[in-house]
Design a protein around this motif. Sequence first.
Motif, PDB file in Angstrom:
ATOM      1  N   GLN A   1      37.468  42.012  33.264  1.00 21.13           N
ATOM      2  CA  GLN A   1      36.909  42.470  31.990  1.00 21.13           C
ATOM      3  C   GLN A   1      37.172  41.463  30.877  1.00 21.13           C
ATOM      4  N   ALA A   2      38.327  40.811  30.933  1.00 17.73           N
ATOM      5  CA  ALA A   2      38.621  39.764  29.958  1.00 17.73           C
ATOM      6  C   ALA A   2      37.628  38.616  30.101  1.00 17.73           C
ATOM      7  N   ALA A   3      37.324  38.258  31.345  1.00 18.17           N
ATOM      8  CA  ALA A   3      36.343  37.196  31.590  1.00 18.17           C
ATOM      9  C   ALA A   3      34.975  37.592  31.058  1.00 18.17           C
ATOM     10  N   GLU A   4      34.601  38.839  31.258  1.00 21.47           N
ATOM     11  CA  GLU A   4      33.308  39.325  30.769  1.00 21.47           C
ATOM     12  C   GLU A   4      33.227  39.248  29.240  1.00 21.47           C
ATOM     13  N   LYS A   5      34.309  39.625  28.575  1.00 17.45           N
ATOM     14  CA  LYS A   5      34.346  39.546  27.112  1.00 17.45           C
ATOM     15  C   LYS A   5      34.194  38.103  26.642  1.00 17.45           C
ATOM     16  N   TRP A   6      34.940  37.220  27.267  1.00 12.80           N
ATOM     17  CA  TRP A   6      34.934  35.814  26.878  1.00 12.80           C
ATOM     18  C   TRP A   6      33.551  35.202  27.073  1.00 12.80           C
ATOM     19  N   LEU A   7      32.960  35.443  28.226  1.00 12.12           N
ATOM     20  CA  LEU A   7      31.651  34.859  28.515  1.00 12.12           C
ATOM     21  C   LEU A   7      30.561  35.469  27.632  1.00 12.12           C
ATOM     22  N   ALA A   8      30.669  36.772  27.347  1.00 14.57           N
ATOM     23  CA  ALA A   8      29.692  37.407  26.452  1.00 14.57           C
ATOM     24  C   ALA A   8      29.785  36.812  25.059  1.00 14.57           C
ATOM     25  N   ALA A   9      31.004  36.496  24.629  1.00  8.62           N
ATOM     26  CA  ALA A   9      31.206  35.946  23.285  1.00  8.62           C
ATOM     27  C   ALA A   9      30.598  34.565  23.129  1.00  8.62           C
ATOM     28  N   VAL A  10      30.480  33.826  24.240  1.00  7.88           N
ATOM     29  CA  VAL A  10      29.888  32.488  24.159  1.00  7.88           C
ATOM     30  C   VAL A  10      28.437  32.491  24.647  1.00  7.88           C
ATOM     31  N   GLY A  11      27.858  33.706  24.728  1.00  8.03           N
ATOM     32  CA  GLY A  11      26.450  33.820  25.097  1.00  8.03           C
ATOM     33  C   GLY A  11      26.148  33.556  26.553  1.00  8.03           C
ATOM     34  N   GLN A  12      27.147  33.794  27.428  1.00  3.52           N
ATOM     35  CA  GLN A  12      26.961  33.511  28.852  1.00  3.52           C
ATOM     36  C   GLN A  12      27.254  34.736  29.715  1.00  3.52           C
ATOM     37  N   ALA A  13      26.852  35.920  29.233  1.00  3.08           N
ATOM     38  CA  ALA A  13      27.132  37.153  29.964  1.00  3.08           C
ATOM     39  C   ALA A  13      26.504  37.149  31.355  1.00  3.08           C
ATOM     40  N   ASP A  14      25.355  36.496  31.510  1.00  2.00           N
ATOM     41  CA  ASP A  14      24.670  36.480  32.806  1.00  2.00           C
ATOM     42  C   ASP A  14      25.356  35.596  33.838  1.00  2.00           C
ATOM     43  N   TYR A  15      26.338  34.837  33.395  1.00  2.00           N
ATOM     44  CA  TYR A  15      27.011  33.901  34.300  1.00  2.00           C
ATOM     45  C   TYR A  15      27.637  34.616  35.491  1.00  2.00           C
ATOM     46  N   LEU A  16      28.045  35.864  35.283  1.00  2.00           N
ATOM     47  CA  LEU A  16      28.763  36.607  36.320  1.00  2.00           C
ATOM     48  C   LEU A  16      27.862  37.498  37.171  1.00  2.00           C
ATOM     49  N   LYS A  17      26.570  37.401  37.007  1.00  2.00           N
ATOM     50  CA  LYS A  17      25.668  38.357  37.657  1.00  2.00           C
ATOM     51  C   LYS A  17      25.749  38.331  39.183  1.00  2.00           C
ATOM     52  N   ASP A  18      26.079  37.197  39.769  1.00  2.00           N
ATOM     53  CA  ASP A  18      26.140  37.096  41.226  1.00  2.00           C
ATOM     54  C   ASP A  18      27.549  37.281  41.791  1.00  2.00           C
ATOM     55  N   TYR A  19      28.530  37.440  40.895  1.00  4.79           N
ATOM     56  CA  TYR A  19      29.897  37.653  41.349  1.00  4.79           C
ATOM     57  C   TYR A  19      30.066  39.091  41.847  1.00  4.79           C
ATOM     58  N   GLN A  20      30.813  39.261  42.912  1.00  4.38           N
ATOM     59  CA  GLN A  20      31.109  40.589  43.455  1.00  4.38           C
ATOM     60  C   GLN A  20      32.620  40.722  43.574  1.00  4.38           C
ATOM     61  N   TRP A  21      33.233  41.222  42.519  1.00  9.22           N
ATOM     62  CA  TRP A  21      34.687  41.230  42.418  1.00  9.22           C
ATOM     63  C   TRP A  21      35.315  42.226  43.386  1.00  9.22           C
ATOM     64  N   GLU A  22      36.399  41.807  43.983  1.00  8.07           N
ATOM     65  CA  GLU A  22      37.158  42.656  44.886  1.00  8.07           C
ATOM     66  C   GLU A  22      38.590  42.138  44.912  1.00  8.07           C
ATOM     67  N   TYR A  23      39.554  43.072  44.898  1.00  8.19           N
ATOM     68  CA  TYR A  23      40.962  42.698  44.821  1.00  8.19           C
ATOM     69  C   TYR A  23      41.725  43.480  45.879  1.00  8.19           C
ATOM     70  N   LYS A  24      42.294  42.792  46.852  1.00  9.68           N
ATOM     71  CA  LYS A  24      42.983  43.462  47.944  1.00  9.68           C
ATOM     72  C   LYS A  24      44.410  42.951  48.096  1.00  9.68           C
TER      73      LYS A  24
END
Length: 272
Positions: A74-97
């Motif tokens: 979520q921190a990454a999403e905030k940061w990227l949205a702030a620099v106008g790059q919200a779409d940068y993460l569209k292909d990422y599929q986050w998973e934490y195991k």
Amino acid sequence: MKRIIAFCSFSALILTMGCATNPLTGKSTLALVNNSSIFPSAFQQYDTFLKENIVVTGTADAKRVESVGIKIKQAAEKWLAAVGQADYLKDYQWEYKLVDDKAVNAWCMPGGKIVVYTGILPVTKDEAGLATVMGHEVAHALLNHGQQRMSAGMLQQAGAVGVGLAVGEKNEQTQAIAMTAYGAGSQMFGMLPFSRSHESEADKIGLILMAIAGYNPEASVPFWERMGAASGGSAPAEFMSTHPSHNTRVSNLRKWIPEAKAEAAKYGVVFK
């Protein structure tokens, strides 16, 4: 000679075309392979790994790994949205195991697939220590280091072809010496520093991510000091390693902490 000139011209063209700009650093990086090709393979390898290992679920530690991972994402999403790059993460599929393994380690595959080994938890100690680790791993994914290393490997192989062309008419002994020298030189002065720069870059971006997520970046220093103690001083000399020395790492983190706090303050996160 004509073959060498043609090879060099082709290589220059590939280098010119095979670059991308990362929105977090503004740097132009090697991108000879597209993420659209890398991510599906990484996701498949991740699923295979999970099937072949013991994934810890339902425990407080497993829940903490997922919770911290989500906050860092979520921190990454905030940061990227702030620099106008919200779409940068569209292909990422986050998973934490969390995986049951004594190794003091954690890793991230391209596209956001993260594994934390139980063996590193005694070193992380608390949530902030875990955030240091996961911020670092998420940073690797966001910085496309997997893509860059694959691209660098392709260039290293291409360089070997170039050397082969250059000494192709020499005797076998000369050819062998040239190829051995190229292999050692490209590893020592190319690939190893390249990998160390990735680790330092992930340290810095990870520090900012954990700060934006609400974790005091100062916690990164005692964590890496504990990592240094856990290694027992067995790490190779820095210039022969893919990672910076613990002393270098800690020194850099101390230098970057004010910058991480300042960045976090832009999102209303303030540390005393």
